[in-house]
Design a protein around this motif. Structure first.
Motif, mmCIF file in Angstrom:
data_model
loop_
_atom_site.group_PDB
_atom_site.id
_atom_site.type_symbol
_atom_site.label_atom_id
_atom_site.label_comp_id
_atom_site.label_asym_id
_atom_site.label_seq_id
_atom_site.Cartn_x
_atom_site.Cartn_y
_atom_site.Cartn_z
ATOM 1 N N UNK B 166 0.823 -1.210 0.000
ATOM 2 C CA UNK B 166 0.000 0.000 0.000
ATOM 3 C C UNK B 166 0.855 1.257 0.000
ATOM 4 N N UNK B 167 2.010 1.140 0.632
ATOM 5 C CA UNK B 167 2.888 2.308 0.686
ATOM 6 C C UNK B 167 4.318 1.833 0.884
ATOM 7 N N UNK B 168 5.248 2.713 0.550
ATOM 8 C CA UNK B 168 6.663 2.420 0.774
ATOM 9 C C UNK B 168 6.942 2.638 2.263
ATOM 10 N N UNK B 169 7.545 1.647 2.915
ATOM 11 C CA UNK B 169 7.887 1.801 4.333
ATOM 12 C C UNK B 169 8.987 2.843 4.477
ATOM 13 N N UNK B 170 8.945 3.590 5.548
ATOM 14 C CA UNK B 170 9.968 4.620 5.769
ATOM 15 C C UNK B 170 11.363 4.005 5.741
ATOM 16 N N UNK B 171 11.462 2.762 6.205
ATOM 17 C CA UNK B 171 12.785 2.112 6.238
ATOM 18 C C UNK B 171 13.291 1.762 4.839
ATOM 19 N N UNK B 295 8.327 10.347 9.757
ATOM 20 C CA UNK B 295 9.206 9.257 10.193
ATOM 21 C C UNK B 295 10.624 9.781 10.325
ATOM 22 N N UNK B 296 11.355 9.311 11.353
ATOM 23 C CA UNK B 296 12.762 9.664 11.462
ATOM 24 C C UNK B 296 13.569 8.871 10.434
ATOM 25 N N UNK B 297 14.707 9.405 10.046
ATOM 26 C CA UNK B 297 15.601 8.698 9.114
ATOM 27 C C UNK B 297 17.016 8.774 9.670
ATOM 28 N N UNK B 335 -2.454 12.314 -4.861
ATOM 29 C CA UNK B 335 -1.137 11.677 -4.875
ATOM 30 C C UNK B 335 -0.626 11.500 -3.446
ATOM 31 N N UNK B 336 -0.070 10.338 -3.163
ATOM 32 C CA UNK B 336 0.434 10.000 -1.832
ATOM 33 C C UNK B 336 1.946 9.800 -1.954
ATOM 34 N N UNK B 337 2.743 10.659 -1.300
ATOM 35 C CA UNK B 337 4.197 10.590 -1.487
ATOM 36 C C UNK B 337 4.962 10.879 -0.196
ATOM 37 N N UNK B 338 6.220 10.507 -0.203
ATOM 38 C CA UNK B 338 7.158 10.808 0.878
ATOM 39 C C UNK B 338 8.155 11.847 0.387
ATOM 40 N N UNK B 339 8.441 12.822 1.250
ATOM 41 C CA UNK B 339 9.490 13.799 0.937
ATOM 42 C C UNK B 339 10.432 13.925 2.130
ATOM 43 N N UNK B 340 11.624 14.436 1.890
ATOM 44 C CA UNK B 340 12.606 14.640 2.949
ATOM 45 C C UNK B 340 12.515 16.065 3.482
#
Lengths: 343, 343, 343
Positions: B166-171, B295-297, B335-340
């Motif tokens: 469903x989504x890319x895991x933060x890890x 999410x922390x990275x 749109x569902x996305x991750x950004x830094x």
């Protein structure tokens, strides 16, 4: 005295005269990106440094038509500002690739003059040469235009009409130094067809169409520093329409040929061409090609294909002229050129 | 045999097949400048070498969506030329920055096939990968399209539907090597908000609107060498309208998010997305975002923010679907996305 | 708290305050090519590295107006987002050339404040400075804008109106280091006229006209990262028209001056200027110039020419204001500037 350029009149040209055109131009990756933005250009050799290196070049050169437009554009203020008509071109050859960072100049030699019998205009023949910053010739072509006379009392020059070949002989084509299609990657190029897969007389329908907007052709024509009024000023023509620069139609049509002629990579000569009908914003431009000839060349894996490129706004593929011998109304361009293709 | 590409039909795909897409592309500062011209793009890391160097990178990379559009565009002739519908994307991750001078290629693996019960079409799932001239992967995404069958007698393939998260895991997010937001300059970036200032469920109205012209979306779509007919040919659709490439709406909406999300600097993943309604010239595009997660990275000072980006032609901020569960008519993109983002 | 920028109000400015504007920008050959595409720009020094080298520079710098637009654009979110009117500029000087690869930043100092008697707005005077990545100043100008008050109860600041010169003195003009017009090539530059050929009071009609399209001015204004709503959002104004960024008209008009002022190569100062009437898509922009002054300078072969540049949508060349002292309705721009010209 007016400080602005009103253009030359027929009586201002002298046989043998050399005219240095103004405003040299340095090109960069910017012009390459813009060519992709303005035209649906996909020929791999002009898109990828890596692909061009696989073909023996140091990098991807600038699209040949960018070079044509820039060299041509510089000649407009001196040659065709008072032109009544652009009558034709001949003997156009690309002589060396142009790379990002190069600076282009343009000069024209007057090689023919013929006053019209009405005494009001004449035909001027020029050979225009583009050179880079090293003085190396990169492009040469002949064109002839009909120009108004300014002074009715000026004496008529002796008529000299240059001898022009119907087409550039295959043996006169200049292959870029180092070009080698031995390891040509047909997959990355986009199509499997090589020179021997094309037969003389074959017609290729390039399928796609592109609807042209006013902003697009003006952006393109300005980019090539062609400032002829009719392309930009909606008030310049009686019908309030801006005429699309013929070269814009050439670039559009050439880009459309990718679909069916993806391996006709580099233009090396234009044998002749006619802008059969004017193109206006709102037109949807299509293209078809006819194979006119093929020829072997000395460079490894490289051959030449001679093509008729016809741009239209529709109509039947293959239909060019009516029973009266005139171009059909939907035909915009009839161009005869040589391109390099893997054998 | 026709030499032009008529596109693949459903029966032409084989599970596990690798398709090398044509026309590699070298990018330069030209593409960066054009991205600024085509979209109101202001994220500092993609605008300034000096700012990017302050974030531990060697220079400003090309905007992530430039990379997406180029890699995607190359796949169109092989994947979606005969597509009836683009059904979705998933598992899209950027894997390495792209720099001026890089050459991008694109390949797709067929990872799923499912013939529709009517026997006239099927769904093709591909994983598309973009690589640079060193063979390094820069982008990967899965998409699935509904494709027509060409031959009614071809046997139906075994149904294989890939398992998609469903989504890319933060890890699983890949942070560009060297990225360090410890000395991040919030003043030059344009806003003071860091990751902890955003709360899950928060909705940000990006305020501004941009009215789209035909010339603009065609210039953009051509720049990415996406040549799908419906975007360019006013005669291709019955209503005479040119459909705006969905990616153009993504880039427009992402650029608008600068106002409120100026520090959501780099895109690292798209979890999924839908082009809810078509966009046409004359539409004024607006955008709002909802914070879905943070999410922390591992990288110093760098965290991830998961956002829903909604592009609209108006309507209420936060309104997405009607009582019938369907997208409201003014919604263009979800749109569902991750950004830094700096922490 | 809203995360989006609603802009500053009059009471948010403090005398002497320094504002660092966001989003630094690295420029490349892309911006140069785009400047040629957007405007009919032909001044040789900005077109050719070889020509610029013949004038003592290391390469062709970016067009001065590119620098102006970028530095100005950065100041918009902090200075003029809530502006009711852009009232004027003064004391604008270019201080060093900008080269491809440079990164530009922009800061403004509040140098004057004057609350209007109605208490609803006030005038803010700022001195805006553009610097490159070495911290070197490349451009400086003063502008003043009328800004709304947000809080009716905020106390009025002490009125301070900066002393502004009517024009930049010739002795304050900064000539780029190394500039030398001794071997200036008038043929390549396009015209034979040198400084002594122009007389104060002389009026030059630049002849050509350019019809502006919506797509063009939006592409340009976005390129300069000026995101003021009225230029992009057809719904922002009651009349549904997008207002063309005043700087777009300046660049168009300056480019048109090539015809008659091809040797007015580099802009070194703007003494003042007024956007007399708004410009809209569909307008055909023309230009004429009046010679206001000439001055010798220290650099070899280099002099200064002071020009009034008037952009119009037609009307009589030389006609500027009516009997009521107001600009005639067809006048778009009245700009007073200094340029460098061979002596």
């Amino acid at each position: 005295m007016s400080k602005t350029n009103t253009g030359r009149f027929f009586e201002d040209y002298r046989l043998g005269e050399m005219i240095d055109h103004a405003v040299p131009r340095t090109v960069s990756g910017g012009e390459r990106a813009l060519n992709h933005m303005l035209y649906p250009a996909r020929h791999a050799l002009y898109s990828s440094d890596a692909f061009a290196q696989g073909c023996g070049l140091s990098a991807s050169p600038l699209d040949d038509l960018i070079v044509f437009h820039i060299v041509f554009g510089k000649s407009v203020p001196d040659i065709s500002l008072n032109a009544i008509a652009n009558l034709g071109y001949a003997d156009c050859r690309w002589l060396a690739p142009v790379w990002p960072g190069d600076t282009l100049r343009s000069t024209s030699e007057v090689i023919g003059l013929k006053q019209n019998s009405n005494g009001k205009s004449g035909v001027v023949y020029v050979r225009t040469t583009g050179t880079n910053q090293h003085g190396q010739e990169v492009l040469q072509f002949v064109r002839w235009v009909m120009v108004r006379r300014g002074d009715p009392d000026a004496p008529a020059p002796e008529t000299v009409i240059p001898e022009l070949k119907d087409s550039v002989a295959a043996s006169d084509l200049v292959v870029p130094k180092g070009l080698d299609f031995t390891d040509y990657d047909f997959t990355l190029a986009g199509e499997p067809h090589r020179l021997r897969d094309y037969t003389v007389g074959e017609v290729v329908d390039h399928v796609d169409g592109v609807t042209v907007e006013e902003a697009e052709h003006m952006l393109a024509t300005r980019l090539w520093q062609n400032t002829a009024k009719v392309h930009f000023d909606a008030t310049a023509r009686e019908d309030g329409k801006r005429l699309i620069y013929g070269g814009h139609v050439i670039s559009l049509a050439r880009a459309l040929t990718f679909n069916g002629l993806a391996n006709a990579q580099m233009l090396v000569a234009i044998n002749g061409g006619a802008h059969a009908n004017p193109c206006f914003a709102g037109d949807t431009v299509r293209a078809w090609s006819e194979v006119l000839d093929t020829a072997p060349l000395d460079a490894p894996g490289v051959g030449a294909i001679r093509l008729r490129l016809v741009a239209t706004t529709g109509g039947e593929v293959g239909a060019l002229k009516g029973d009266d011998g005139k171009y059909l109304p939907h035909v915009l361009l009839d161009l005869d050129y040589w391109a390099l293709m893997p054998t």
